[in-house]
Design a protein around this motif. Structure first.
Motif, PDB file in Angstrom:
ATOM      1  N   ASP A 103       0.841  -1.194   0.000  1.00 16.53           N
ATOM      2  CA  ASP A 103       0.000   0.000   0.000  1.00 16.53           C
ATOM      3  C   ASP A 103       0.876   1.244   0.000  1.00 16.53           C
ATOM      4  N   ARG A 104       0.724   2.081  -1.023  1.00 14.09           N
ATOM      5  CA  ARG A 104       1.520   3.310  -1.122  1.00 14.09           C
ATOM      6  C   ARG A 104       0.812   4.515  -0.526  1.00 14.09           C
ATOM      7  N   ILE A 105      -0.468   4.380  -0.206  1.00 19.44           N
ATOM      8  CA  ILE A 105      -1.230   5.510   0.326  1.00 19.44           C
ATOM      9  C   ILE A 105      -1.269   5.461   1.851  1.00 19.44           C
ATOM     10  N   CYS A 106      -1.628   4.321   2.397  1.00 21.59           N
ATOM     11  CA  CYS A 106      -1.555   4.079   3.835  1.00 21.59           C
ATOM     12  C   CYS A 106      -0.587   2.923   4.049  1.00 21.59           C
ATOM     13  N   PRO A 107       0.687   3.198   4.256  1.00 19.90           N
ATOM     14  CA  PRO A 107       1.691   2.138   4.293  1.00 19.90           C
ATOM     15  C   PRO A 107       1.395   1.054   5.332  1.00 19.90           C
ATOM     16  N   TYR A 108       1.868  -0.149   5.043  1.00 19.24           N
ATOM     17  CA  TYR A 108       1.591  -1.295   5.909  1.00 19.24           C
ATOM     18  C   TYR A 108       2.140  -1.082   7.323  1.00 19.24           C
ATOM     19  N   LYS A 109       3.249  -0.395   7.460  1.00 20.09           N
ATOM     20  CA  LYS A 109       3.798  -0.134   8.795  1.00 20.09           C
ATOM     21  C   LYS A 109       2.803   0.620   9.665  1.00 20.09           C
ATOM     22  N   GLY A 110       1.993   1.473   9.040  1.00 16.55           N
ATOM     23  CA  GLY A 110       0.957   2.176   9.788  1.00 16.55           C
ATOM     24  C   GLY A 110      -0.111   1.233  10.296  1.00 16.55           C
ATOM     25  N   ALA A 111      -0.401   0.177   9.519  1.00 13.29           N
ATOM     26  CA  ALA A 111      -1.370  -0.830   9.959  1.00 13.29           C
ATOM     27  C   ALA A 111      -0.826  -1.609  11.148  1.00 13.29           C
ATOM     28  N   GLU A 112       0.451  -1.917  11.126  1.00 11.17           N
ATOM     29  CA  GLU A 112       1.068  -2.613  12.260  1.00 11.17           C
ATOM     30  C   GLU A 112       1.011  -1.744  13.514  1.00 11.17           C
ATOM     31  N   GLU A 113       1.267  -0.459  13.337  1.00 12.40           N
ATOM     32  CA  GLU A 113       1.180   0.475  14.459  1.00 12.40           C
ATOM     33  C   GLU A 113      -0.242   0.522  15.009  1.00 12.40           C
ATOM     34  N   LEU A 114      -1.227   0.573  14.107  1.00 13.02           N
ATOM     35  CA  LEU A 114      -2.628   0.606  14.512  1.00 13.02           C
ATOM     36  C   LEU A 114      -2.999  -0.657  15.276  1.00 13.02           C
ATOM     37  N   ALA A 115      -2.650  -1.806  14.748  1.00  9.19           N
ATOM     38  CA  ALA A 115      -2.991  -3.074  15.396  1.00  9.19           C
ATOM     39  C   ALA A 115      -2.357  -3.172  16.782  1.00  9.19           C
ATOM     40  N   ALA A 116      -1.127  -2.681  16.922  1.00  4.28           N
ATOM     41  CA  ALA A 116      -0.436  -2.746  18.210  1.00  4.28           C
ATOM     42  C   ALA A 116      -1.109  -1.878  19.261  1.00  4.28           C
TER      43      ALA A 116
END
Length: 250
Positions: free
Chosen positions: A197-210
């Motif tokens: 994902d170039r718009i909402c990068p996957y690292k942001g999803a990991e941060e959200l899940a954590a």
């Protein structure tokens, strides 16, 4: 006499920026056991109107006779709004696609989101040629493999949102962030996110899940910003499994 199948609950769908509710049609068809309700942001005048409308409609469905439990399904901008609502205790669960707790990021956090300068540039360009901005945005949704597969053809036509609505949506992405509220979200949350994902990068999803107490994150390889398109049956199966495991403890 034809019997109407018993519903397992209601999903209120919140679309991503510039997208009409029809973007969820194929996924909803794969989930006939739910009652589906859609929000439409295509004619929002301001970011305040968009936020007020969202909260008003959720309150309406909570107090209606619709089938419970009530879930919110949100994509990108819709995912951010869904998290905002969940922090207020409005819903029984979230199903989020390409979601983030904070879209705008500093240069040091570029791996987690987008710089404000990019969004402001889009806002300026909308005044000149809104359709061109939408076209460029859609090009960023896909990986090269997805683009070659023709998956983008599944999107509804460009141009369903007015220019004020496009600006309102971008202002919400600039102003709304729920990072500090994640500990207040007690409901289960199912996250689907593309690795590329170039718009909402996957690292942001990991941060959200954590930051969430009851989150389950599904990473989808070779996938950009629209993880549900073309994967509806797979997504539906994972949603059913999650519902059984997280809500019923099976």
């Amino acid at each position: 006499m034809t019997m109407t199948p018993e519903k397992s609950g209601t999903i209120l769908w919140l679309p991503g920026w510039s997208m009409p509710p029809a973007v969820f049609d194929q996924l909803c068809k794969a989930l006939p056991e739910y009652h589906h309700v859609y929000l439409n942001y295509s004619e929002a005048e301001t970011s305040e109107d968009l936020l007020t409308y969202t909260e008003k409609m959720v309150t309406k469905w909570i107090t209606s006779t619709l089938h419970r439990p009530l879930f919110i399904g949100g994509w990108s901008l819709g995912g951010l709004l869904a998290l905002h609502l969940a922090a207020k205790g409005f819903v029984d669960g979230l199903i989020l696609f390409a979601a983030t707790a904070r879209f705008i990021r500093s240069r040091d956090e570029a791996h987690l989101g987008q710089p404000d300068a990019n969004v402001r540039q889009m806002m300026k360009a909308i005044a000149q040629d809104a359709l061109a901005v939408e076209t460029n945005f859609r090009q960023m949704l896909w990986t090269e493999t997805e683009r070659e597969s023709g998956i983008g053809d599944q999107l509804p036509p460009i141009g369903s949102w007015t220019a004020p609505a496009l600006l309102a949506g971008l202002q919400v992405l600039r102003k709304v962030e729920v990072s500090a509220l994640l500990s207040e979200i007690a409901c289960p949350v199912l996250l689907f996110h593309g690795r590329e994902d170039r718009i909402c990068p996957y690292k942001g999803a990991e941060e959200l899940a954590a930051g969430l107490s009851r989150a389950h994150l599904y990473a989808i390889p070779d996938c950009g910003h629209a993880p549900f398109l073309g994967r509806e049956e797979e997504i539906a199966a994972k949603m059913r499994r999650w519902r059984d495991e997280q809500l019923h403890g099976n």
